[in-house]
Every structure is written in structure tokens, then in C-alpha cells.
Design a protein around this motif. Structure first.
Motif, short mmCIF file in Angstrom:
data_model
loop_
_atom_site.label_atom_id
_atom_site.label_comp_id
_atom_site.label_asym_id
_atom_site.label_seq_id
_atom_site.Cartn_x
_atom_site.Cartn_y
_atom_site.Cartn_z
N GLY A 221 17.29 -14.51 -19.50
CA GLY A 221 16.70 -15.70 -20.09
C GLY A 221 16.54 -15.62 -21.60
O GLY A 221 17.47 -15.26 -22.33
N ALA A 222 15.32 -15.97 -22.01
CA ALA A 222 15.06 -16.06 -23.45
C ALA A 222 15.20 -14.70 -24.14
O ALA A 222 15.66 -14.62 -25.28
CB ALA A 222 13.66 -16.61 -23.68
N GLU A 223 14.81 -13.67 -23.41
CA GLU A 223 14.91 -12.34 -24.00
C GLU A 223 16.36 -11.98 -24.28
O GLU A 223 16.69 -11.45 -25.34
CB GLU A 223 14.29 -11.32 -23.04
N LEU A 224 17.23 -12.29 -23.32
CA LEU A 224 18.66 -12.03 -23.50
C LEU A 224 19.21 -12.86 -24.65
O LEU A 224 19.99 -12.37 -25.48
CB LEU A 224 19.40 -12.34 -22.20
N LEU B 66 21.36 -13.43 -29.94
CA LEU B 66 21.44 -14.23 -31.16
C LEU B 66 20.83 -13.53 -32.37
O LEU B 66 21.30 -13.72 -33.48
CB LEU B 66 20.73 -15.58 -30.95
N VAL B 67 19.80 -12.75 -32.12
CA VAL B 67 19.11 -12.14 -33.27
C VAL B 67 19.54 -10.69 -33.48
O VAL B 67 20.17 -10.35 -34.48
CB VAL B 67 17.58 -12.22 -33.08
#
Lengths: 410, 162
Positions: free
Chosen positions: B124-127, B132-133
Motif C-alpha cells: 500500500g502506501a508504505e510501498l 516514489l521517495v
């Protein structure tokens, strides 16, 4: 033998395909088979690289641990450096608590916020204001003794004049109530280099006890208390300790240099006394001081104690005016706010000045008395001299001495 | 590529691999430069695609031997990257430093994405944040380090008449 580009292209594709297939096989390899392959790689091809990595990680961990050790040392050093100041603060708070328990009522605890500028040498900002009950001219005291008097009151803070202020005056006495005088800031003699030296010198917080009768002597180390005779400061608050006697031009009174009981630079917590508490008296709060009996009080009030008291007061007024003029000059030169501060003068000084300018005051009365006595003595000397010149010359010196001395002796 | 150029390339690749296992752990940045990727790029543009694929496969497998959970994934990713770079060399004449930096960024980022997807440690967001970052940051650092290395080593890597 050169290979054709087509062949090499096929070879590349085959090699690439083989690598991809082997990689995919490695990913889907069961764990039992995967681990031996990985262990073989780690023990052969990757082993020297792992050694390198391990060495560099050791370096890093050594560096990190040395940084941590250094931080620990710094933290400990910082903590150790703070211990004395914490002990001092702790002792001070204990003293404040002790003073509060002795005062019992009628005081407002406050934090003393000290300024750092030259003009703030004579004032401190207190963290309590009119909301807490502070009023103008409330006394400010510390566990050690007199600090000053509140000059300006705001709702949440107030500003107090320190005892080092040039206009500070307080009627003082020795612990046994045998010696009285006026305490004021000590200003070193003006030098040709100007007044700045006195502001910046280490003597700027010293006090002087003026107007002490010549017959009264104080020893070094004697504690001086407020006498309560001035009406502003109640009796029994320590002001300072006698350091020694100062040389002055006045022959009828002594002046002593005092080390103040309170060090302004170490002030952190103070007590502001409410007016009702001040009027209630502060005897036995700091220490036992001898009571001032009514006779002594009356004698001091009438100016009888101390032959030079009235003259000393006049001299003090004259000197105060000269001192203020010098300080104003210095303040103008330095651009500080000493001039502004001088506007808020204390009662004691005003009272002394009022007494000096009153024609019925003891000062002028004493001056008139001494002038009349001098005139009478002069008249008597003139008449004796005239009689001596009219009489015949004496045959024997003994006879002359017997005869004339009776007439000359007052 | 003649023997001299081959030896120089091998030495430089060895130095970069050495740096990967010494300087990288020493710095221990969260987004650190990947000297293996830089070494792969340096080698890939100088050898045939098949050799580049084998080189990528070997260094990928060596990396995977230290991470059993993703065994084979690194080898697959570096095989693809090495082969692609070697093929693109003929298309782009990748002699420009900034172009090399862009390829480095792209290759490292692709490698990171592949590894993150294969590892399946994050979701999810962690991935998304990681890809991306942190992956982008790591790719950027690698690109910068690679460009610096190329600029410093250009005199050594120049192949006369090849």
C-alpha cells in the motif's frame, strides 16, 4: 576468425535468455536447495567482499560508539557543571522558604529577572505585579536582607530600585542599637578620568554608613540593620556588614563602608512585602536586634544623638546634591537611564531634604546656636585682651598666670 | 575493445565493487549510492549484451546470496538492466555524461522497484512511499555518484580508436 553479427546477436540472446531462466529458477527454488547455493556463494565469491563489508562496519560501529562515548562524556560534564548551580538554586529556594515561614503573612514571592545593560545595574524586574498585590514602594527583601523598593508596578510585573541606586537611603543601626546612621550607596571619589570608572568598578555595589557619631565606633564584620526610624523600612532587616571606616573630610562624624547583605548579581528569588506587613514590623524575622527604646527614638528624632548628626545631615544633603549632579552628568555622557531613575526618589531622601530646608529645623537651629556661641567667645576674648593691655606689666610670671587664667577661662 | 581497455574496465569495476562493500556500509545512508549498478553500467556499455547480461547475473546473484528471501530477484533485475544498457548503447551512443546519469537513475530505480515488488515486505502506501521517495532518492544519489565517477575516470576509460 570473425563471427558474423547475426551469430553474435543470437549468442547474446541465448546468454541473456539463459541468465533470465537461471534467475527465475533461483527465485522459485525451494528453500532447502536455495540455502546451499547461497552458502556456497557466500563462502567463495562473496567471502572477500563480506570481509570488506565487515571491516567497514566495524570501523563505522567504532566511530559511532566513540561519538556516543563523547556525547555521554559531554552530557555528564554538562550535568556535572550544572550541579553547583542547582545546589545554589536549591539552597536559595530553601532560604526563601525559610524566610516565608518566618514572615508568615503579607509577602509576595517573585522571580528577579536581572537586566544586562548598564542602566539596569540599579533596577531589577520582578515577575509579580499588581495582579499579585504588589504596590508601589513595597519593600523587596531576600533571605539575606534588603534588596530595594518597588518603583513601577504593571499588572504582571514590576520594577524595583536596588539598594545600589544613587538615591537609595535607609536609616540604619548596629545590632545592639548603639550606633545609628544613614546607609547610601558608596560612590568612590571622583577621579579626573570621570565617573565611568565608578560605574564599572567592582565597588559599585558597596554601601556606606554615614553620619555615625564620632564617639561611636563599629568593628569590621558588624552587621548593620534597618532602624525603622525613617518610616519606610521597618526595623530589623539586614543591610550589610561593615568592611571598614572610610576617610572623610568631616570631623564630626564617621563613615563606614558596608558590604551589602545581598549580592544583586546572584538574586533569583525575592519576597515583596505588602505595606500592611511592613507596618506590622519585622522584628525577629532575620535575627534578634536590640530594641530601640522610646528615649533613643526620641533622641534620634530630635537630633540629640550625635553632636554632628544635624551637621552630618546637612553635609549629606549637600553631598547628595553634588553626587546627583555628577551622576546626571555621567548619565548624560553615557546615555543610560540613570537620569530617568533619579526622578523616582525615595522618601527618606525627600524627608532629609525637607528637614534641611525647613527654617525651624534642628540643622539651622544648631547652626544658629554654634554661631552665637562663637560670637560670645569672641566678645569675651576681646574684653580680656582690652583689660590686659590697660593693666601694668606683671613683675613675676606666676602672678600673672594666677590672675589672668581665671579671667580667660570660660 | 582491446586488451588494455578491457583490463582498465575490469580494474575500475573491481574498484567500484570494492567501494560498494566498504564505503557504502561506512556511510550507512538510508538512500546510499549503489556502486554495483555503476560498475554494471560502466561494464555494460563496453561489452556485448550477452556478456553484460552474464555480468549482471553474477553480481546480482552475489547480492542475493546475502538476502535469502529474494534469492534470484536481484540476479534477474541486474541481468535485465545490464542487457538493456548494453543494447541501448548502440542506440543512444551513451557517451554523454548526463545521459549516463539518466540511465543510472533509471536503472537503479527500476532495480529498486523490482526488488521491492519481489520482496513483498511493504504494501500500500508504505510501498508507494518507498518506491516514489526512497527508491527515487537512492537512484538520484547513485546517478550523482556515477556521474562523478565517470567524470573522474573519463581519461582512464577513453578508448582510442575503438
Amino acid at each position: 576468425m570473425a563471427r558474423s553479427p547475426r551469430l553474435t546477436g543470437r549468442l547474446d540472446a541465448v546468454l541473456f535468455g539463459a541468465c533470465v531462466i537461471l534467475s527465475l529458477l533461483a527465485t522459485v527454488l525451494p528453500a532447502k536447495m536455495r540455502e546451499p547455493v547461497a552458502a556456497t556463494l557466500r563462502g567463495s565469491m562473496v567471502a572477500p567482499l563480506l570481509q570488506l563489508q565487515r571491516g567497514s562496519e566495524r570501523w563505522r560501529s567504532a566511530y559511532v560508539s566513540s561519538v556516543r562515548e563523547e556525547l555521554k562524556r559531554d552530557t555528564l560534564a554538562l550535568a556535572a557543571a550544572r550541579v553547583p548551580s542547582l545546589e545554589i538554586e536549591n539552597n536559595r529556594l530553601r532560604q526563601i522558604l525559610g524566610l516565608g515561614s518566618k514572615l508568615q503573612w503579607g509577602f509576595i514571592p517573585a522571580e528577579a529577572l536581572q537586566g544586562r545593560g548598564r542602566s539596569e545595574d540599579f533596577t531589577i524586574t520582578l515577575s509579580a505585579g499588581s495582579n499579585a498585590g504588589v504596590r508601589e514602594r513595597s519593600l523587596v527583601v531576600a533571605p539575606e536582607g534588603v534588596v530595594g523598593i518597588v518603583q513601577t508596578v504593571d499588572p504582571s510585573m514590576s520594577i524595583a530600585l536596588l539598594f545600589a541606586h544613587p538615591d537609595f537611603r535607609v536609616s540604619a543601626m548596629s545590632a545592639d542599637a548603639s550606633t545609628f546612621g544613614i546607609v547610601q550607596p558608596y560612590v568612590p571619589p571622583v577621579t579626573p578620568t570621570g565617573q565611568e570608572a565608578s560605574y564599572l568598578s567592582s565597588e559599585r555595589y558597596l554601601l556606606e554608613l554615614r553620619g555615625v557619631p564620632f564617639r561611636s565606633q563599629l568593628k569590621a564584620g558588624a552587621v548593620i540593620f534597618s532602624s525603622g526610624l525613617g518610616g519606610v523600612y521597618p526595623r530589623g532587616i539586614p543591610i550589610g556588614v561593615v568592611i571598614g571606616e572610610a576617610r572623610t573630610a568631616t570631623a564630626w562624624a564617621r563613615t563606614y563602608i558596608l558590604r551589602p547583605a545581598v549580592n544583586p548579581s546572584e538574586l533569583s528569588s525575592v519576597m515583596i512585602l505588602r505595606p500592611e506587613r511592613t507596618s506590622g514590623g519585622l522584628v525577629n524575622v532575620w535575627s534578634d536586634v536590640a530594641p530601640v527604646d522610646s528615649a533613643t527614638r526620641a533622641m534620634v528624632a530630635k537630633g540629640i544623638i550625635g553632636a554632628g548628626d544635624s551637621l552630618a545631615r546637612q553635609a549629606a544633603v549637600d553631598e547628595s546634591a553634588a553626587r546627583r549632579a555628577a551622576l546626571d552628568t555621567a548619565a548624560r555622557a553615557f546615555g543610560d537611564s540613570a537620569r530617568r531613575d533619579s526622578l523616582g526618589r525615595l522618601d527618606s531622601l525627600a524627608r532629609v531634604e525637607a528637614a534641611a530646608t525647613n527654617p525651624d529645623s534642628l540643622i539651622l537651629r544648631a547652626r544658629r546656636d554654634s554661631a552665637a556661641a562663637a560670637r560670645a567667645r569672641q566678645r569675651r576674648r576681646d574684653s580680656v585682651a582690652a583689660a590686659a593691655s590697660a593693666a601694668p606689666p606683671p613683675p613675676r610670671p606666676d602672678t600673672v598666670r594666677r590672675d589672668t587664667t581665671g579671667g580667660i577661662r570660660p | 575493445m582491446n586488451w588494455s581497455a578491457s583490463i582498465r574496465t575490469i580494474v575500475l569495476v573491481a574498484v567500484l565493487i570494492f567501494l560498494h562493500y566498504t564505503l557504502r556500509p561506512l556511510l550507512a545512508w538510508r538512500a546510499s549510492a549503489d556502486f554495483l549498478i555503476i560498475a554494471l553500467l560502466l561494464a555494460s556499455v563496453r561489452v556485448r549484451p550477452g556478456i553484460a547480461a552474464i555480468f549482471g547475473f553474477i553480481i546480482g546473484l552475489a547480492s542475493d546470496s546475502l538476502a535469502i528471501g529474494t534469492f534470484g530477484a536481484g540476479a534477474l533485475a541486474l541481468t535485465l538492466i545490464g542487457f538493456t544498457w548494453s543494447r541501448l548503447k548502440a542506440v543512444f551512443f551513451a557517451d554523454h555524461v548526463l545521459l549516463n546519469g539518466f540511465f543510472l537513475f533509471l536503472g537503479k530505480w527500476a532495480y529498486e522497484v523490482m526488488m521491492n515488488l519481489v520482496e513483498r515486505r511493504m504494501h500500500g502506501a508504505e510501498l508507494l512511499m518507498q518506491i516514489l521517495v526512497w527508491s527515487s532518492l537512492s537512484a538520484a544519489v547513485t546517478a550523482v555518484a556515477g556521474v562523478l565517477a565517470l567524470m573522474l575516470l573519463r581519461p582512464v576509460l577513453e578508448t582510442r580508436g575503438s
